[in-house]
Design a protein around this motif. Structure first.
Motif, mmCIF file in Angstrom:
data_model
loop_
_atom_site.group_PDB
_atom_site.id
_atom_site.type_symbol
_atom_site.label_atom_id
_atom_site.label_comp_id
_atom_site.label_asym_id
_atom_site.label_seq_id
_atom_site.Cartn_x
_atom_site.Cartn_y
_atom_site.Cartn_z
ATOM 1 N N ALA A 39 16.030 -89.103 53.656
ATOM 2 C CA ALA A 39 14.650 -88.709 53.833
ATOM 3 C C ALA A 39 14.323 -89.007 55.233
ATOM 4 O O ALA A 39 13.958 -90.209 55.609
ATOM 5 N N LYS A 40 14.374 -88.117 56.269
ATOM 6 C CA LYS A 40 14.275 -88.134 57.605
ATOM 7 C C LYS A 40 12.873 -87.628 57.943
ATOM 8 O O LYS A 40 12.718 -86.799 58.884
ATOM 9 N N ASP A 41 12.037 -88.191 57.159
ATOM 10 C CA ASP A 41 10.393 -87.923 57.541
ATOM 11 C C ASP A 41 9.740 -89.069 58.061
ATOM 12 O O ASP A 41 8.255 -89.036 58.147
ATOM 13 N N ALA A 42 10.227 -90.143 58.529
ATOM 14 C CA ALA A 42 9.865 -91.264 58.787
ATOM 15 C C ALA A 42 8.717 -91.104 59.900
ATOM 16 O O ALA A 42 7.629 -91.851 60.270
ATOM 17 N N ASP A 43 8.766 -90.148 60.899
ATOM 18 C CA ASP A 43 7.829 -89.928 62.016
ATOM 19 C C ASP A 43 6.397 -89.800 61.575
ATOM 20 O O ASP A 43 5.244 -90.116 62.249
ATOM 21 N N LEU A 44 6.253 -89.334 60.157
ATOM 22 C CA LEU A 44 4.851 -89.330 59.392
ATOM 23 C C LEU A 44 4.410 -90.703 59.100
ATOM 24 O O LEU A 44 3.235 -90.693 58.736
ATOM 25 N N SER A 45 5.229 -91.711 58.995
ATOM 26 C CA SER A 45 4.715 -93.028 58.610
ATOM 27 C C SER A 45 4.332 -93.614 59.706
ATOM 28 O O SER A 45 3.724 -94.674 59.675
ATOM 29 N N GLY A 46 4.903 -93.465 61.009
ATOM 30 C CA GLY A 46 4.155 -94.286 61.968
ATOM 31 C C GLY A 46 4.714 -93.692 63.587
ATOM 32 O O GLY A 46 3.937 -94.482 64.367
ATOM 33 N N GLY A 47 5.296 -92.697 63.625
ATOM 34 C CA GLY A 47 5.188 -92.378 65.183
ATOM 35 C C GLY A 47 6.509 -92.807 65.911
ATOM 36 O O GLY A 47 7.858 -92.489 65.241
ATOM 37 N N ILE A 48 6.297 -93.499 66.944
ATOM 38 C CA ILE A 48 7.375 -93.473 68.041
ATOM 39 C C ILE A 48 8.655 -94.552 67.726
ATOM 40 O O ILE A 48 9.961 -93.987 67.527
ATOM 41 N N LEU A 49 8.350 -95.640 66.969
ATOM 42 C CA LEU A 49 9.440 -96.477 66.662
ATOM 43 C C LEU A 49 10.156 -95.765 65.239
ATOM 44 O O LEU A 49 11.187 -96.424 65.032
ATOM 45 N N THR A 50 9.650 -95.058 64.609
ATOM 46 C CA THR A 50 10.190 -94.561 63.105
ATOM 47 C C THR A 50 11.537 -93.968 63.161
ATOM 48 O O THR A 50 12.212 -93.654 62.119
ATOM 49 N N THR A 51 11.741 -93.486 64.448
ATOM 50 C CA THR A 51 13.168 -92.581 64.788
ATOM 51 C C THR A 51 14.505 -93.454 64.542
ATOM 52 O O THR A 51 15.477 -93.026 64.211
ATOM 53 N N GLY A 52 14.013 -94.979 64.495
ATOM 54 C CA GLY A 52 15.409 -95.656 64.259
ATOM 55 C C GLY A 52 15.866 -96.350 65.534
ATOM 56 O O GLY A 52 15.603 -95.766 66.661
ATOM 57 N N ARG A 53 16.603 -97.253 65.365
ATOM 58 C CA ARG A 53 17.255 -97.972 66.342
ATOM 59 C C ARG A 53 18.464 -97.601 67.163
ATOM 60 O O ARG A 53 19.219 -96.834 66.193
ATOM 61 N N ARG A 54 18.230 -97.154 68.412
ATOM 62 C CA ARG A 54 19.626 -96.562 69.139
ATOM 63 C C ARG A 54 20.698 -97.467 69.007
ATOM 64 O O ARG A 54 20.410 -98.790 69.286
ATOM 65 N N ARG A 55 21.996 -96.889 68.883
ATOM 66 C CA ARG A 55 23.140 -97.914 69.010
ATOM 67 C C ARG A 55 23.829 -97.536 70.263
ATOM 68 O O ARG A 55 23.936 -96.468 70.698
#
Length: 343
Positions: A39-55
């Motif tokens: 479920a890579k739809d997190a941008d609909l839950s909050g925007g900028i930070l929801t893409t996840g942490r860069r490694r």
């Protein structure tokens, strides 16, 4: 010879998801047919930070992914070809389709058709989860670039809010049919205090689902359900109630990686035929390896404990820093999973 026959039997016009669903609906479910969705739809839950942490190269945290990096991660996972469904927001799915990411893939693309206010919890400074969930959708179904979509609902034992939720779902269904879209139905646990304990919550949600589906004709029904895992009793009850309904579980919070593998193990054991994970995959140190071990657990080729040890072994071979030591990652931290594991 057996593997060759299996490959030749594939209908290349169908996605792997469609083939599995045909077997599940026909009562021919077997190990290997459990459906995994990212479920890579997190941008609909909050925007900028929801893409996840860069490694960084060693796997340590280095800020947050840009949208371009997030899309590149999705594209890589589609090429990996282990999950069965890739869910994204309408805008990201359009970009992926324009790039031809799914043109030769057997993964089913899907988009989120609505985003109720209780999923807006990652908006910085937002307080949307402090009030009962309200329905909302910004997607034009006629323009969305996939044939399968997710529709979500939340019931709060609040007549006014729940009526608004059901009316929005009633209005969505003819629009989806007119646009040629099939949908699956996500039903969250209440986002407001209800006074229910964990067991009562499961039974309440089950009753709300059965009541909502009772108003639908056969061609209106969702492809499958996506529900919170409220323990074996609630899941088994929902699965047994109506054999025509395929039940899946949602991934829930972050927790340990053992929580993730344990959820897959328990969900399959107690009758679910799908699992859809968002944060649990997106927060992993190495998503491709993490998904491979999820697949192994779902197919019965590894226990949750074996998956943890195997995944940490993979991280070590890749030279990546694990977020937790293996002993901590072996712990089950979610109460509903602990209770079932102790049975």
């Amino acid at each position: 010879m057996t593997r060759l026959r299996t490959i030749m039997d594939h209908d290349m016009t169908k996605t792997r998801y469609e083939e599995k669903m045909e077997r599940i609906r026909a009562g021919r479910y077997a190990k290997g047919d459990f459906i995994l969705a990212d479920a890579k739809d997190a941008d609909l839950s909050g925007g900028i930070l929801t893409t996840g942490r860069r490694r960084s190269a060693d796997g340590s945290i280095a800020g947050y992914r840009t949208r371009a990096e997030f899309l590149a991660e999705i594209e890589a996972l589609v090429k990996q070809d282990v999950v069965d469904i890739m869910l994204a927001s309408t805008s990201n799915m359009e970009t992926l389709q324009a790039r031809g990411v799914f043109s030769r893939s057997r993964i089913m693309p899907a988009f989120r058709a609505n985003d109720t206010t209780d999923v807006w919890g990652v908006v910085r400074g937002g307080d949307y989860r402090a009030t009962p969930s309200l329905p909302y959708s910004g997607t034009d179904l006629t323009r969305a670039k996939a044939d399968l979509c997710l529709y979500s609902m939340t019931f709060n034992n609040n007549a006014a809010a729940d009526v608004a939720t059901l009316e929005a779902y009633r209005d969505f269904r003819p629009r989806a049919r007119a646009a040629g879209k099939k949908h699956f139905l996500e039903v969250f646990n209440p986002n407001m205090p209800t006074g229910f304990d964990a067991a009562e919550t499961g039974m309440y949600v089950n009753d709300c689902i059965a009541r909502a589906l009772a108003s639908l004709t056969a061609d209106e029904r969702p492809e499958f359900l996506k529900v919170a895992y409220n323990g074996p009793a609630a899941l088994e009850e929902l699965v047994a109630h109506d054999g025509s309904v395929v039940v899946g579980v949602l991934g829930g919070g972050t927790g340990t990686h053992r929580d993730t593998f344990e959820l897959v193990w328990q969900a399959e054991k107690y009758g679910a035929r799908l699992a859809l994970f968002g944060r649990k995959i997106n927060m992993a140190e190495h998503q491709p390896s993490f998904i491979r071990w999820m697949r192994a657990v779902a197919d019965g080729n590894a226990t949750p404990v074996e998956a943890i040890r195997g995944y940490h072994g993979d991280l070590a071979k890749l030279g990546l820093v694990a977020d937790r030591c293996v002993d901590d990652d072996l712990l089950i931290t979610e109460e509903v999973l602990m209770a079932a594991a102790a049975r």
